[in-house]
Design a protein around this motif. Sequence first.
Motif, short mmCIF file in Angstrom:
data_model
loop_
_atom_site.label_atom_id
_atom_site.label_comp_id
_atom_site.label_asym_id
_atom_site.label_seq_id
_atom_site.Cartn_x
_atom_site.Cartn_y
_atom_site.Cartn_z
N GLY A 210 27.93 6.31 -0.87
CA GLY A 210 29.29 7.31 -0.83
C GLY A 210 28.76 8.44 0.23
N ALA A 211 26.75 8.02 0.85
CA ALA A 211 25.98 8.73 0.76
C ALA A 211 25.59 8.85 2.32
N ALA A 212 25.04 9.11 3.54
CA ALA A 212 24.29 8.84 4.66
C ALA A 212 23.64 8.73 3.84
N ALA A 213 22.68 7.63 4.49
CA ALA A 213 21.37 7.20 4.61
C ALA A 213 20.27 8.98 5.46
N VAL A 214 19.30 8.86 4.64
CA VAL A 214 18.35 9.95 5.18
C VAL A 214 16.88 9.20 5.67
N ARG A 215 16.13 10.11 6.72
CA ARG A 215 15.02 10.16 6.20
C ARG A 215 13.81 10.69 6.28
N PRO A 216 13.64 10.45 4.95
CA PRO A 216 12.85 10.23 4.25
C PRO A 216 11.62 11.17 4.44
N ALA A 217 10.68 11.77 3.87
CA ALA A 217 9.62 12.77 3.49
C ALA A 217 8.38 11.42 4.41
N GLY A 218 8.66 10.68 4.31
CA GLY A 218 7.46 9.10 3.95
C GLY A 218 8.01 7.74 2.75
N GLU A 219 7.27 7.65 3.73
CA GLU A 219 7.89 5.49 3.58
C GLU A 219 6.59 4.80 2.63
N LEU A 220 6.82 4.10 2.41
CA LEU A 220 5.85 3.19 1.88
C LEU A 220 6.15 1.36 1.28
N VAL A 221 5.59 0.54 2.21
CA VAL A 221 6.11 -1.30 2.67
C VAL A 221 5.70 -1.78 1.63
N PHE A 222 6.09 -2.98 0.81
CA PHE A 222 5.78 -3.57 0.14
C PHE A 222 6.17 -5.12 -0.01
N ASP A 223 5.43 -6.06 -0.88
CA ASP A 223 6.38 -7.30 0.56
C ASP A 223 7.40 -7.91 -0.50
N HIS A 224 6.69 -7.27 -2.39
CA HIS A 224 8.55 -8.01 -3.29
C HIS A 224 8.77 -6.27 -3.55
N ALA A 225 9.83 -7.17 -4.33
CA ALA A 225 10.52 -5.77 -4.70
C ALA A 225 9.97 -5.37 -5.55
N HIS A 226 9.20 -5.91 -6.92
CA HIS A 226 8.62 -5.77 -7.72
C HIS A 226 7.12 -4.98 -7.92
N LEU A 227 6.89 -5.17 -6.40
CA LEU A 227 5.38 -4.19 -6.35
C LEU A 227 6.01 -3.16 -6.25
N ALA A 228 7.37 -2.62 -5.72
CA ALA A 228 7.60 -1.01 -5.05
C ALA A 228 7.97 -0.72 -6.25
N VAL A 229 8.90 -1.89 -7.42
CA VAL A 229 8.83 -0.34 -9.05
C VAL A 229 7.92 0.08 -9.39
N GLN A 230 6.24 -1.26 -9.25
CA GLN A 230 5.51 -0.64 -9.63
C GLN A 230 4.17 0.34 -8.93
N ALA A 231 4.70 0.24 -7.61
CA ALA A 231 3.88 1.03 -6.90
C ALA A 231 4.69 2.65 -7.58
N ALA A 232 6.88 2.71 -8.36
CA ALA A 232 7.03 4.07 -8.30
C ALA A 232 6.10 4.31 -9.91
N VAL A 233 5.95 3.20 -10.71
CA VAL A 233 5.45 3.42 -11.89
C VAL A 233 4.77 4.25 -12.15
N GLN A 234 3.65 3.73 -10.77
CA GLN A 234 1.84 4.89 -10.78
C GLN A 234 2.13 6.15 -9.73
N GLY A 235 3.06 6.69 -10.12
CA GLY A 235 3.63 7.68 -8.98
C GLY A 235 3.81 8.19 -7.86
N LEU A 236 4.11 6.50 -6.55
CA LEU A 236 3.54 6.58 -5.18
C LEU A 236 5.36 6.93 -4.85
#
Length: 297
Positions: A210-236
């Motif tokens: 129920g919120a409007a999409a935002v323009r974030p301070a930064g973005e990183l893009v990965f091939d697969h969702a599990h790589l994005a989650v692993q990047a989150a674990v690493q504090g990215l």
Amino acid sequence: MLRAFEAAGRLGSVTRAAQELNVTQSAVSHQIKELEAWLGVALVTREGRRLALTAQGTAYLPSLSSALDLMAQATARVERQTHRARLTVNALPTLAAQWLIPQLSRFCEQVPDVDVQLVTTAGVLDFDPAAYEVSVRCLSAAELAALQARPGWQGVQFGRFLPDAVTPVCSPAWLARADALKKPADLRRHTLLHSRSTPRLWRQWFGAAGAAAVRPAGELVFDHAHLAVQAAVQGLGIALGSPALVADALRGGLLVAPFAHLLLHEKDFYWMLPARSADDASARAFCDWLQASGAAP
């Protein structure tokens, strides 16, 4: 020679040894004599109708029995390996990395005579289910209906076993930053982690929240969702993760979900059993295990 002496010494009888080895009594006696001649020592004596071991025979028997047992066990292992069932399972990379591989040892313990060959492909709809004994896909209700209506998919069985709801996840260290996360709009001050396989997922989550999409301070893009989650674990940054898939990371404190109550739930994980696997006991066992291990009601 060795088996004849071991059986006779263990059983204390030439007659019983002959019965166990399925040979004649004279054959057992002859082989024991040959072994004694080869070793140059007496191994047995006769006390009436009973066989008795000499001191040398008493010392020799335990080691010989152990050696023959080890040989039998090794032979049985080789025989099992040549007759083991092989099960080819096709799954999405994210499910395989985050949920299936961490859980797979339990299936191997339950069904030890099946060797699993795990193949990962990213296509959701463009694959042939008959190419694998079992396939696993993440599908919406519309995608499931579309597959079931396709020519060549008749006879394919489906079973929903795990929900695919997603919510933002990040490391505890990231959450402790000064830029607090109290509402979805606060995400504009953070780095968002994306997956090329689900490029619109963040926008869909904002809509569900129920919120409007935002323009974030930064973005990183990965091939697969599990790589994005692993990047989150690493504090990215902050990724969208499925609580069902990252449950261990959440319990272990590797990840936290700042908006755990705000979930986007449009799809579920399904196992697929093609007609050719309908009578395959290994494939059936795997689907039953998925059903029992999953969180879907």
